[in-house]
Design a protein around this motif. Structure first.
Motif, PDB file in Angstrom:
ATOM      1  N   GLY A 248      14.709  29.809  55.768  1.00  0.00           N
ATOM      2  CA  GLY A 248      14.863  29.236  57.106  1.00  0.00           C
ATOM      3  C   GLY A 248      16.278  29.275  57.648  1.00  0.00           C
ATOM      4  O   GLY A 248      16.492  28.907  58.807  1.00  0.00           O
ATOM      5  N   ALA A 249      17.233  29.734  56.841  1.00  0.00           N
ATOM      6  CA  ALA A 249      18.623  29.748  57.313  1.00  0.00           C
ATOM      7  C   ALA A 249      18.806  30.721  58.466  1.00  0.00           C
ATOM      8  O   ALA A 249      19.459  30.406  59.475  1.00  0.00           O
ATOM      9  CB  ALA A 249      19.559  30.092  56.160  1.00  0.00           C
ATOM     10  N   GLY A 250      18.230  31.907  58.352  1.00  0.00           N
ATOM     11  CA  GLY A 250      18.338  32.878  59.436  1.00  0.00           C
ATOM     12  C   GLY A 250      17.634  32.419  60.696  1.00  0.00           C
ATOM     13  O   GLY A 250      18.129  32.630  61.818  1.00  0.00           O
ATOM     14  N   ASP A 251      16.476  31.786  60.528  1.00  0.00           N
ATOM     15  CA  ASP A 251      15.742  31.239  61.681  1.00  0.00           C
ATOM     16  C   ASP A 251      16.578  30.169  62.379  1.00  0.00           C
ATOM     17  O   ASP A 251      16.612  30.086  63.609  1.00  0.00           O
ATOM     18  CB  ASP A 251      14.415  30.625  61.235  1.00  0.00           C
ATOM     19  N   SER A 252      17.229  29.342  61.579  1.00  0.00           N
ATOM     20  CA  SER A 252      18.061  28.271  62.141  1.00  0.00           C
ATOM     21  C   SER A 252      19.265  28.832  62.873  1.00  0.00           C
ATOM     22  O   SER A 252      19.669  28.304  63.922  1.00  0.00           O
ATOM     23  CB  SER A 252      18.509  27.330  61.022  1.00  0.00           C
ATOM     24  N   MET A 253      19.845  29.900  62.331  1.00  0.00           N
ATOM     25  CA  MET A 253      20.964  30.544  63.020  1.00  0.00           C
ATOM     26  C   MET A 253      20.535  31.003  64.409  1.00  0.00           C
ATOM     27  O   MET A 253      21.227  30.758  65.414  1.00  0.00           O
ATOM     28  CB  MET A 253      21.492  31.745  62.228  1.00  0.00           C
ATOM     29  N   LEU A 254      19.389  31.650  64.485  1.00  0.00           N
ATOM     30  CA  LEU A 254      18.910  32.169  65.759  1.00  0.00           C
ATOM     31  C   LEU A 254      18.565  31.031  66.724  1.00  0.00           C
ATOM     32  O   LEU A 254      18.892  31.085  67.913  1.00  0.00           O
ATOM     33  CB  LEU A 254      17.691  33.052  65.517  1.00  0.00           C
ATOM     34  N   ALA A 255      17.910  29.981  66.216  1.00  0.00           N
ATOM     35  CA  ALA A 255      17.551  28.839  67.064  1.00  0.00           C
ATOM     36  C   ALA A 255      18.791  28.118  67.564  1.00  0.00           C
ATOM     37  O   ALA A 255      18.878  27.741  68.746  1.00  0.00           O
ATOM     38  CB  ALA A 255      16.657  27.878  66.291  1.00  0.00           C
ATOM     39  N   GLY A 256      19.757  27.899  66.675  1.00  0.00           N
ATOM     40  CA  GLY A 256      20.993  27.234  67.083  1.00  0.00           C
ATOM     41  C   GLY A 256      21.758  28.050  68.109  1.00  0.00           C
ATOM     42  O   GLY A 256      22.308  27.499  69.079  1.00  0.00           O
ATOM     43  N   PHE A 257      21.802  29.351  67.895  1.00  0.00           N
ATOM     44  CA  PHE A 257      22.460  30.247  68.843  1.00  0.00           C
ATOM     45  C   PHE A 257      21.828  30.121  70.227  1.00  0.00           C
ATOM     46  O   PHE A 257      22.518  29.920  71.236  1.00  0.00           O
ATOM     47  CB  PHE A 257      22.354  31.688  68.341  1.00  0.00           C
ATOM     48  N   MET A 258      20.496  30.234  70.291  1.00  0.00           N
ATOM     49  CA  MET A 258      19.813  30.236  71.578  1.00  0.00           C
ATOM     50  C   MET A 258      19.848  28.858  72.246  1.00  0.00           C
ATOM     51  O   MET A 258      19.900  28.771  73.483  1.00  0.00           O
ATOM     52  CB  MET A 258      18.381  30.706  71.414  1.00  0.00           C
ATOM     53  N   ALA A 259      19.815  27.792  71.443  1.00  0.00           N
ATOM     54  CA  ALA A 259      19.885  26.449  72.025  1.00  0.00           C
ATOM     55  C   ALA A 259      21.177  26.275  72.813  1.00  0.00           C
ATOM     56  O   ALA A 259      21.187  25.691  73.907  1.00  0.00           O
ATOM     57  CB  ALA A 259      19.772  25.392  70.929  1.00  0.00           C
ATOM     58  N   LYS A 260      22.270  26.785  72.286  1.00  0.00           N
ATOM     59  CA  LYS A 260      23.551  26.711  72.997  1.00  0.00           C
ATOM     60  C   LYS A 260      23.589  27.689  74.165  1.00  0.00           C
ATOM     61  O   LYS A 260      24.081  27.356  75.262  1.00  0.00           O
ATOM     62  CB  LYS A 260      24.704  26.988  72.033  1.00  0.00           C
TER      63      LYS A 260
END
Length: 306
Positions: A248-260
């Protein structure tokens, strides 16, 4: 609205075992049941950033109902299509090393998939965001991802794509807003081994020539590289910490990126938050919490390198 698609979600049964003895009885030190699947991971972190979203895809049986209940606990709405069979269970054993045993999940019929497309066509609005994450489920055809990607392009929807080599490359003609291969996957696309940042940038730009607008390349303990559609390249480091679970680390990176990005459309700040989000999950049993993400941001530097 934001939608996340997980065609083959799972329950991740995470066992912590002091020392795994193959062929013998082992007793766990700790166990967790986590609603898993790349799109579901994205949904959870987006919601923690106060980004309402709808999780969709296919589920089946009592395990599918568990996933819906876990999403509800996070305040996430779901609109899954019911399929015959049981949503899969993946066993993750964390011991001297990490061992994973992944289930198959239900077989998706053409009727199931058409029902999903019909739902999506009726719900999508211009300027929505769609996260298409993970791999196909059994029964889906080779052009299933392309059909979703084309729909997003036709509806002027931002497609955030994170899948395997075949699904990713087949969707590039539909101009996804961002794709997120890791550096190994980037090399596989071009049938080479990537060793340097210069090579990452070169081949990421090749993917832009093929249609991707932005390319985010995760590099594990070496950070991440973002090649943006504005022609700039950014590099981030990673914070220090104890890796507990890389799932889930890569998924979280992408989600965090897009949230910002949804808030500011600032690539540098988006990469900073993405890098912190990925690390927070890697340092946690499940998806990272916002408090830890904010703490880790202090250790991360993002610099423009081109």
């Amino acid at each position: 609205m934001i939608y996340t698609i997980t065609f083959n979600p799972a329950i991740d049964l995470v066992f912590q075992v002091n020392h795994l003895n193959i062929g013998q009885l082992n007793r766990v030190d700790n166990e967790d049941f986590v609603a898993g699947g790349k799109g579901i991971n994205v949904s959870v972190l987006l919601k923690r950033f106060d980004k309402d979203n709808i999780a969709t895809g296919f589920i089946g049986g009592f395990t599918g109902q568990f996933i819906i209940s876990q999403l509800e606990k996070e305040g996430i709405k779901s609109a899954f299509i019911e399929a015959d069979g049981i949503t899969r269970v993946n066993c993750k054993i964390h011991s001297d090393s990490e061992t994973e045993i992944n289930g198959n999940g239900p077989i998706i019929s053409e009727e199931n998939f058409q029902k999903f497309l019909k739902f999506f066509k009726s719900e999508l609005k211009e300027n929505d965001y769609v996260f298409l994450s993970g791999n196909s489920a059994k029964g889906m055809t080779s052009d299933s991802y392309g059909q979703v990607a084309k729909l997003c392009q036709d509806m002027n929807v931002k497609l955030i794509l994170d899948s395997n080599l075949d699904n990713l490359t087949s969707c590039l003609i539909y101009k996804p807003f961002i794709i997120k291969p890791n550096h190994h996957e980037l090399g596989e696309i071009f049938n080479i081994k990537i060793n340097t940042v210069k090579e990452i940038i070169y081949y990421a730009k090749k993917l832009q020539e093929y249609g991707a607008k932005n390319v985010l390349v995760s590099r594990g303990s070496h950070g991440a590289i973002l090649v943006s559609q504005e022609g700039k390249v950014y590099e981030s480091n990673v914070p220090s910490g104890n890796v507990i679970n890389s799932v889930g680390a890569g998924d979280s990176m992408l989600a965090g990126f897009m949230a910002k990005y949804m808030e500011e459309e600032n690539y540098k700040e988006s990469l900073l938050q993405g890098a912190a989000s990925g690390s927070a999950t890697a340092f946690s049993t499940g998806i990272g919490q916002i408090k830890l993400i904010e703490e880790l941001k202090k250790q991360i530097t993002v610099k423009e390198i081109v």
